[in-house]
Design a protein around this motif. Structure first.
Motif, short mmCIF file in Angstrom:
data_model
loop_
_atom_site.label_atom_id
_atom_site.label_comp_id
_atom_site.label_asym_id
_atom_site.label_seq_id
_atom_site.Cartn_x
_atom_site.Cartn_y
_atom_site.Cartn_z
N MET A 340 -12.53 -4.12 6.73
CA MET A 340 -12.11 -5.29 5.94
C MET A 340 -11.09 -6.16 6.66
O MET A 340 -11.18 -7.39 6.65
CB MET A 340 -11.51 -4.83 4.61
CG MET A 340 -12.53 -4.59 3.53
SD MET A 340 -11.70 -4.21 1.97
CE MET A 340 -13.08 -3.60 1.05
N GLU A 341 -10.08 -5.54 7.26
CA GLU A 341 -9.01 -6.30 7.90
C GLU A 341 -9.60 -7.19 9.00
O GLU A 341 -9.28 -8.39 9.08
CB GLU A 341 -7.96 -5.37 8.49
CG GLU A 341 -7.06 -4.71 7.46
CD GLU A 341 -5.90 -5.61 7.04
OE1 GLU A 341 -5.51 -6.49 7.82
OE2 GLU A 341 -5.39 -5.41 5.93
N ASP A 342 -10.45 -6.64 9.87
CA ASP A 342 -11.03 -7.43 10.95
C ASP A 342 -11.90 -8.56 10.41
O ASP A 342 -11.83 -9.70 10.92
CB ASP A 342 -11.87 -6.53 11.87
CG ASP A 342 -11.01 -5.57 12.68
OD1 ASP A 342 -9.81 -5.85 12.85
OD2 ASP A 342 -11.55 -4.55 13.13
N VAL A 343 -12.70 -8.28 9.40
CA VAL A 343 -13.58 -9.30 8.83
C VAL A 343 -12.75 -10.41 8.18
O VAL A 343 -13.02 -11.60 8.36
CB VAL A 343 -14.54 -8.67 7.80
CG1 VAL A 343 -15.31 -9.76 7.05
CG2 VAL A 343 -15.50 -7.72 8.49
N PHE A 344 -11.71 -10.02 7.44
CA PHE A 344 -10.88 -10.99 6.73
C PHE A 344 -10.17 -11.93 7.70
O PHE A 344 -10.24 -13.15 7.58
CB PHE A 344 -9.85 -10.26 5.86
CG PHE A 344 -8.94 -11.18 5.09
CD1 PHE A 344 -9.37 -11.79 3.93
CD2 PHE A 344 -7.65 -11.43 5.53
CE1 PHE A 344 -8.53 -12.63 3.21
CE2 PHE A 344 -6.80 -12.27 4.84
CZ PHE A 344 -7.25 -12.87 3.66
N TRP A 345 -9.50 -11.37 8.70
CA TRP A 345 -8.71 -12.20 9.60
C TRP A 345 -9.59 -13.01 10.54
O TRP A 345 -9.15 -14.06 11.05
CB TRP A 345 -7.72 -11.33 10.39
CG TRP A 345 -6.66 -10.76 9.50
CD1 TRP A 345 -6.52 -9.47 9.10
CD2 TRP A 345 -5.59 -11.48 8.87
NE1 TRP A 345 -5.44 -9.33 8.26
CE2 TRP A 345 -4.84 -10.55 8.10
CE3 TRP A 345 -5.19 -12.82 8.87
CZ2 TRP A 345 -3.73 -10.92 7.35
CZ3 TRP A 345 -4.07 -13.19 8.11
CH2 TRP A 345 -3.36 -12.23 7.37
#
Length: 357
Positions: A340-345
């Motif tokens: 999630m973190e990689d996709v979000f940022w």
């Protein structure tokens, strides 16, 4: 629409302060106010804020001497404000599962009233639920949001349902006399982007050599970067400053400045817009701790990729049966949690550029 205050975690001793505000999301931002709140301090002092926007002078803070979660030592992630955060992964069987983080301080060297300082933000768990809810609405999204606006009890139902099950970041103090934990207060700030620095005043805390604090929180929901015990001095009143200069996308933009300063209007920011604001500090010879006050609302853009996930039955379960939903949704959430973190940022919208020609 509501107002929020964020500790910028910086100070200024110059006559002016410049701030850049970017819209890096698929959202329309409607801003009623963007103010710089300046609090005069001396070297070695901090201006710390409670959840209720009360400010206190603090001349000394001490780090915890121990920090454990279920016996695991997590002290190294909380000693400094360095973006090395403590966080846990969500429970694979129930997204409403709780955990306890126990902090211990040597508090004898602090005088007067004391408070717990925390740097914290949310994980992407609430963002996941917001996007899931919109996907469940599908092409009915505008009708459902209009209904929420008309029926205030439905808004309260949303607020007291899923949010209530996830809970807030509770702060408990150990009472050595009664050998019990006593709830002091709780913190809550939605969203994974801004790091929040706030204090919880610890009530009835006698001068003692050891202070034990427990954080009760939802597993996988909170990320904590820093914890400290602080001495609290006099209450401070912020000096509230309006922007005296404003550029939009690199160019002077008097109309946007007029919108921002007119209390009957909103400054509109579209994806990719960025605004540069300049504030004049009242006294160039003084040192100020700086906080940012912003008030407004935003409109989330529906994504065409979400339309295929329309599921009004799951939306009903999320709103009316949140306990059941958080158990059943755990498996689906865990499939995305680690990426999630990689996709979000990586989804940030690039800022617009103005040609110099």
């Amino acid at each position: 629409e509501y107002g929020d205050v964020d500790d910028l975690m910086t100070t200024s001793q110059s006559g002016s302060f410049k701030l850049t505000m970017k819209n890096e999301a698929q959202e329309t931002h409607c801003l009623k106010a963007v103010e710089l709140w300046a609090l005069p301090i001396e070297d070695g002092e901090k201006a710390l804020m409670t959840r209720d926007k009360e400010f206190y002078l603090s001349s000394k803070q001490v780090s915890p001497i121990s920090a454990t979660v279920e016996g695991q030592d997590v002290l190294s992630s909380l000693e400094e404000s360095d973006k090395v955060e403590y966080f846990s992964l969500a429970d694979a069987g129930n997204l409403a599962s709780k955990e306890e983080l126990i902090l211990e301080f040597s508090g004898g060297e602090l005088e007067g009233e004391r408070g717990l300082v925390l740097d914290f933000r949310q994980s992407l768990m609430t963002t996941y639920f917001i996007y899931s809810a919109m996907a469940y609405m599908g092409d009915d999204v505008s009708d459902i949001f209009a209904k929420i606006e008309r029926e205030k009890n439905l808004y309260e139902q949303l607020d007291n349902g899923l949010k209530s099950q996830l809970g807030e970041l509770e702060v408990h103090l150990w009472n050595y006399d009664t050998q019990t934990w006593e709830l002091q207060s709780a913190l809550y700030e939605t969203g994974p982007i801004a790091m929040n620095r706030q204090i919880v005043k610890l009530k009835g805390l006698a001068k003692q050599s050891r202070v034990r604090v427990k954080l009760m929180m939802n597993k996988g929901l909170w990320r904590i970067d820093y914890a400290a015990l602080a001495s609290l001095g006099k209450e401070l009143k912020p000096i509230k400053l309006q922007a005296e200069g404003l550029k939009k996308n690199g160019a002077n933009h008097p109309y946007s400045q007029t919108q921002l300063l007119d209390s009957t209007k909103h400054l509109i920011s579209m994806p990719g817009d960025y605004f540069e604001m300049e504030y004049a500090l009242p006294d160039s010879t003084r040192k100020y701790a700086l906080h940012l006050y912003s008030k407004g609302y935003y409109m989330e853009w529906m994504r065409k990729e979400w339309l295929g996930d329309k599921n009004l039955l799951k939306l009903n379960q999320m709103m009316n049966h949140p306990k059941r939903y958080l158990r059943r949704e755990a498996k689906a959430y865990k499939e995305y949690e680690l990426i999630m973190e990689d996709v979000f940022w990586s989804s940030q919208v690039e800022s617009k550029k103005i040609s110099s020609k």
